[in-house]
Motif scaffolding. Structure first.
Motif, PDB file in Angstrom:
ATOM      1  N   PRO A 167       0.815  -1.228   0.000  1.00  0.00           N
ATOM      2  CA  PRO A 167       0.000   0.000   0.000  1.00  0.00           C
ATOM      3  C   PRO A 167       0.843   1.270   0.000  1.00  0.00           C
ATOM      4  CG  PRO A 167      -0.892  -1.591   1.554  1.00  0.00           C
ATOM      5  CD  PRO A 167       0.440  -2.121   1.120  1.00  0.00           C
ATOM      6  N   VAL A 168       1.940   1.257   0.770  1.00  0.00           N
ATOM      7  CA  VAL A 168       2.792   2.443   0.847  1.00  0.00           C
ATOM      8  C   VAL A 168       3.459   2.716  -0.495  1.00  0.00           C
ATOM      9  CG1 VAL A 168       4.801   3.466   1.988  1.00  0.00           C
ATOM     10  CG2 VAL A 168       3.180   2.079   3.311  1.00  0.00           C
ATOM     11  N   LYS A 169       3.862   1.669  -1.175  1.00  0.00           N
ATOM     12  CA  LYS A 169       4.561   1.828  -2.454  1.00  0.00           C
ATOM     13  C   LYS A 169       3.646   2.324  -3.571  1.00  0.00           C
ATOM     14  CE  LYS A 169       8.219  -1.490  -1.427  1.00  0.00           C
ATOM     15  NZ  LYS A 169       8.835  -2.802  -1.749  1.00  0.00           N
ATOM     16  N   GLN A 170       2.341   2.338  -3.329  1.00  0.00           N
ATOM     17  CA  GLN A 170       1.416   2.886  -4.325  1.00  0.00           C
ATOM     18  C   GLN A 170       1.395   4.404  -4.308  1.00  0.00           C
ATOM     19  OE1 GLN A 170       0.083   0.723  -6.576  1.00  0.00           O
ATOM     20  NE2 GLN A 170       1.408  -0.624  -5.373  1.00  0.00           N
ATOM     21  N   MET A 171       1.999   5.020  -3.290  1.00  0.00           N
ATOM     22  CA  MET A 171       2.052   6.478  -3.224  1.00  0.00           C
ATOM     23  C   MET A 171       3.023   6.977  -4.284  1.00  0.00           C
ATOM     24  SD  MET A 171       2.065   7.101   0.895  1.00  0.00           S
ATOM     25  CE  MET A 171       0.724   6.486   1.912  1.00  0.00           C
ATOM     26  N   SER A 172       2.482   7.599  -5.317  1.00  0.00           N
ATOM     27  CA  SER A 172       3.296   7.939  -6.480  1.00  0.00           C
ATOM     28  C   SER A 172       3.478   9.436  -6.684  1.00  0.00           C
ATOM     29  CB  SER A 172       2.650   7.343  -7.742  1.00  0.00           C
ATOM     30  OG  SER A 172       1.311   7.791  -7.869  1.00  0.00           O
ATOM     31  N   GLN A 173       2.802  10.254  -5.882  1.00  0.00           N
ATOM     32  CA  GLN A 173       2.923  11.701  -6.053  1.00  0.00           C
ATOM     33  C   GLN A 173       3.086  12.388  -4.706  1.00  0.00           C
ATOM     34  OE1 GLN A 173      -0.065  13.629  -8.525  1.00  0.00           O
ATOM     35  NE2 GLN A 173      -0.600  11.699  -9.497  1.00  0.00           N
ATOM     36  N   HIS A 174       3.898  13.455  -4.721  1.00  0.00           N
ATOM     37  CA  HIS A 174       4.021  14.333  -3.551  1.00  0.00           C
ATOM     38  C   HIS A 174       3.434  15.687  -3.926  1.00  0.00           C
ATOM     39  CE1 HIS A 174       6.845  17.255  -1.216  1.00  0.00           C
ATOM     40  NE2 HIS A 174       5.677  17.135  -0.604  1.00  0.00           N
ATOM     41  N   VAL A 175       2.444  16.106  -3.183  1.00  0.00           N
ATOM     42  CA  VAL A 175       1.784  17.389  -3.414  1.00  0.00           C
ATOM     43  C   VAL A 175       1.961  18.265  -2.178  1.00  0.00           C
ATOM     44  CG1 VAL A 175      -0.441  18.538  -3.710  1.00  0.00           C
ATOM     45  CG2 VAL A 175       0.076  16.468  -5.007  1.00  0.00           C
ATOM     46  N   CYS A 176       2.306  19.513  -2.384  1.00  0.00           N
ATOM     47  CA  CYS A 176       2.388  20.476  -1.290  1.00  0.00           C
ATOM     48  C   CYS A 176       1.302  21.529  -1.489  1.00  0.00           C
ATOM     49  CB  CYS A 176       3.757  21.139  -1.238  1.00  0.00           C
ATOM     50  SG  CYS A 176       3.916  22.341   0.114  1.00  0.00           S
ATOM     51  N   SER A 177       0.520  21.764  -0.447  1.00  0.00           N
ATOM     52  CA  SER A 177      -0.528  22.769  -0.520  1.00  0.00           C
ATOM     53  C   SER A 177      -0.773  23.339   0.865  1.00  0.00           C
ATOM     54  CB  SER A 177      -1.810  22.163  -1.111  1.00  0.00           C
ATOM     55  OG  SER A 177      -2.755  23.184  -1.386  1.00  0.00           O
ATOM     56  N   PHE A 178      -1.957  23.896   1.074  1.00  0.00           N
ATOM     57  CA  PHE A 178      -2.310  24.500   2.354  1.00  0.00           C
ATOM     58  C   PHE A 178      -3.728  24.085   2.723  1.00  0.00           C
ATOM     59  CE2 PHE A 178       0.682  27.155   0.113  1.00  0.00           C
ATOM     60  CZ  PHE A 178       1.680  27.349   1.050  1.00  0.00           C
ATOM     61  N   ALA A 179      -3.998  24.044   4.023  1.00  0.00           N
ATOM     62  CA  ALA A 179      -5.330  23.681   4.497  1.00  0.00           C
ATOM     63  C   ALA A 179      -5.724  24.598   5.641  1.00  0.00           C
ATOM     64  CB  ALA A 179      -5.355  22.225   4.949  1.00  0.00           C
ATOM     65  N   LEU A 180      -7.031  24.797   5.785  1.00  0.00           N
ATOM     66  CA  LEU A 180      -7.588  25.650   6.824  1.00  0.00           C
ATOM     67  C   LEU A 180      -8.550  24.822   7.661  1.00  0.00           C
ATOM     68  CD1 LEU A 180      -7.312  27.230   3.942  1.00  0.00           C
ATOM     69  CD2 LEU A 180      -8.342  29.117   5.175  1.00  0.00           C
ATOM     70  N   ALA A 189      -1.829   8.197  -3.480  1.00  0.00           N
ATOM     71  CA  ALA A 189      -1.963   6.928  -4.200  1.00  0.00           C
ATOM     72  C   ALA A 189      -3.256   7.006  -5.004  1.00  0.00           C
ATOM     73  CB  ALA A 189      -2.019   5.756  -3.229  1.00  0.00           C
ATOM     74  N   ARG A 190      -3.154   6.829  -6.302  1.00  0.00           N
ATOM     75  CA  ARG A 190      -4.344   6.861  -7.160  1.00  0.00           C
ATOM     76  C   ARG A 190      -4.880   5.441  -7.300  1.00  0.00           C
ATOM     77  NH1 ARG A 190      -7.091  10.035 -10.386  1.00  0.00           N
ATOM     78  NH2 ARG A 190      -5.691  11.831 -10.217  1.00  0.00           N
ATOM     79  N   ILE A 191      -6.102   5.228  -6.784  1.00  0.00           N
ATOM     80  CA  ILE A 191      -6.720   3.911  -6.857  1.00  0.00           C
ATOM     81  C   ILE A 191      -7.281   3.667  -8.257  1.00  0.00           C
ATOM     82  CG2 ILE A 191      -8.454   2.388  -5.844  1.00  0.00           C
ATOM     83  CD1 ILE A 191      -6.098   3.200  -3.996  1.00  0.00           C
ATOM     84  N   ASN A 192      -7.913   4.687  -8.824  1.00  0.00           N
ATOM     85  CA  ASN A 192      -8.363   4.651 -10.210  1.00  0.00           C
ATOM     86  C   ASN A 192      -8.506   6.096 -10.683  1.00  0.00           C
ATOM     87  OD1 ASN A 192     -11.050   5.585  -9.432  1.00  0.00           O
ATOM     88  ND2 ASN A 192     -11.467   3.475  -8.777  1.00  0.00           N
ATOM     89  N   ASP A 201     -10.897   8.005 -10.808  1.00  0.00           N
ATOM     90  CA  ASP A 201     -11.899   8.790 -10.086  1.00  0.00           C
ATOM     91  C   ASP A 201     -11.675   8.854  -8.584  1.00  0.00           C
ATOM     92  OD1 ASP A 201     -14.280   9.485 -12.081  1.00  0.00           O
ATOM     93  OD2 ASP A 201     -13.560   7.497 -12.597  1.00  0.00           O
ATOM     94  N   PHE A 202     -10.652   8.192  -8.089  1.00  0.00           N
ATOM     95  CA  PHE A 202     -10.472   8.150  -6.630  1.00  0.00           C
ATOM     96  C   PHE A 202      -8.996   8.115  -6.260  1.00  0.00           C
ATOM     97  CE2 PHE A 202     -10.029   6.090  -2.515  1.00  0.00           C
ATOM     98  CZ  PHE A 202     -11.007   6.713  -1.756  1.00  0.00           C
ATOM     99  N   CYS A 203      -8.620   9.025  -5.351  1.00  0.00           N
ATOM    100  CA  CYS A 203      -7.257   9.059  -4.804  1.00  0.00           C
ATOM    101  C   CYS A 203      -7.341   9.042  -3.283  1.00  0.00           C
ATOM    102  CB  CYS A 203      -6.515  10.326  -5.220  1.00  0.00           C
ATOM    103  SG  CYS A 203      -6.261  10.561  -6.972  1.00  0.00           S
ATOM    104  N   GLN A 204      -6.298   8.549  -2.658  1.00  0.00           N
ATOM    105  CA  GLN A 204      -6.189   8.654  -1.203  1.00  0.00           C
ATOM    106  C   GLN A 204      -4.773   9.103  -0.881  1.00  0.00           C
ATOM    107  OE1 GLN A 204      -7.270   4.706   0.034  1.00  0.00           O
ATOM    108  NE2 GLN A 204      -5.294   3.821  -0.473  1.00  0.00           N
ATOM    109  N   SER A 205      -4.641   9.921   0.152  1.00  0.00           N
ATOM    110  CA  SER A 205      -3.316  10.443   0.464  1.00  0.00           C
ATOM    111  C   SER A 205      -3.079  10.521   1.961  1.00  0.00           C
ATOM    112  CB  SER A 205      -3.109  11.823  -0.167  1.00  0.00           C
ATOM    113  OG  SER A 205      -4.053  12.749   0.327  1.00  0.00           O
ATOM    114  N   TYR A 264      -9.090  12.181   1.131  1.00  0.00           N
ATOM    115  CA  TYR A 264      -9.651  11.394   0.044  1.00  0.00           C
ATOM    116  C   TYR A 264     -10.113  12.351  -1.041  1.00  0.00           C
ATOM    117  CZ  TYR A 264      -9.703   7.888   3.718  1.00  0.00           C
ATOM    118  OH  TYR A 264      -9.330   7.032   4.725  1.00  0.00           O
ATOM    119  N   ILE A 265      -9.869  11.994  -2.282  1.00  0.00           N
ATOM    120  CA  ILE A 265     -10.211  12.847  -3.423  1.00  0.00           C
ATOM    121  C   ILE A 265     -11.063  12.046  -4.403  1.00  0.00           C
ATOM    122  CG2 ILE A 265      -9.286  14.151  -5.378  1.00  0.00           C
ATOM    123  CD1 ILE A 265      -6.758  14.635  -3.710  1.00  0.00           C
ATOM    124  N   VAL A 266     -12.193  12.633  -4.802  1.00  0.00           N
ATOM    125  CA  VAL A 266     -13.080  11.956  -5.755  1.00  0.00           C
ATOM    126  C   VAL A 266     -13.373  12.878  -6.933  1.00  0.00           C
ATOM    127  CG1 VAL A 266     -14.160  10.541  -3.979  1.00  0.00           C
ATOM    128  CG2 VAL A 266     -15.195  12.739  -4.594  1.00  0.00           C
TER     129      VAL A 266
END
Length: 242
Positions: A40-53, A69-72, A74-78, A95-97
């Motif tokens: 599961p850890v090795k599926q993490m293929s992108q590093h994104v830097c942003s901000f949250a409130l 990690a992009r599952i498909n 239409d769905f990502c989990q990070s 989670y991103i949809v």
């Protein structure tokens, strides 16, 4: 559940309390790393830097590092960390949809999600060290997505351990209440030798979503955020045997 508050000091002062790693533990970890798959850890293929409130207090803003990690399509989990250093602390999950999936969610659930269009087009969302031309197709896709992010470790208030219930996070938006403090952006830009303003200009041609569901970014329309309270409850004392 009370949380400890203090001024954040040096990195050494911020780490959780505990003894230094023993030689035996280090050897065990290295050996397990060689023998186990960690798929599961090795599926993490992108590093994104942003901000949250924080949904309940948008004056509190943090830099976030998402390992995606992009599952498909239409769905990502990070997994969300406070930094991309080796000492990074796991502070939450997002989670991103796609917009298509988001439209299938119940209205009450949609209130917990935020849109990504502004975060992408404003240059706040970046893939450190990856050229824009490489990530442009991904950015065009992400601009139409929605995310649900929970912070489980509120480092910005000085917590040296993950205390209390998770906090719902929101994405920056083009209104005074939801805009990221310039100093926070500048610090990030200096670290990666980038310009958020230049990225904003370069991303002007990324298409805006035709429609952003008003249930998302709920605070923008209603001025209300969401918090989780911990309450005692009767537990189920018996479970059927498998």
């Amino acid at each position: 559940m009370a949380a400890a508050h203090r001024e954040t000091g040096t990195r050494g002062e911020d780490i959780p309390p505990g003894k230094p790693m023993s030689v035996e533990q280090t050897v065990m970890d290295k050996g397990a790393q060689m023998l186990q798959s960690l798929k599961p850890v090795k599926q993490m293929s992108q590093h994104v830097c942003s901000f949250a409130l924080y949904s309940h207090d948008m004056t509190r803003q943090i830099e976030t590092h998402h390992y995606v990690a992009r599952i498909n399509q239409d769905f990502c989990q990070s997994a969300v960390y406070d930094t991309d250093d080796s000492t990074g602390r796991l502070i939450g999950v997002e989670y991103i949809v796609s917009d298509g999936i988001f439209e299938t969610l119940p209205p009450e659930e949609q209130k917990l999600w935020h849109s990504h269009a502004y975060e992408i087009k404003s240059g706040l969302w970046v893939h450190p060290r990856v050229p824009e031309m490489v990530v442009k197709p991904e950015l065009e896709n992400l601009a139409k997505t929605y995310g649900k992010c929970w912070c489980t470790w509120q480092l910005d208030r000085g917590d040296r351990l993950p205390l209390g219930p998770p906090a719902l996070m929101m994405s920056p938006q083009p209104v005074n209440l939801g805009m990221v403090k310039p100093g926070l952006i500048q610090k990030r830009d200096d670290k990666y030798n980038i310009s958020s303003e230049a990225l904003k200009t370069a991303r002007a041609e990324i298409a805006e979503p035709e429609w952003i569901n008003p249930q998302a970014d709920y605070w923008k329309q209603h001025g209300k955020g969401f918090t989780i309270d911990v309450e005692p409850t009767e537990m189920k004392k018996r479970a059927p045997f498998p």
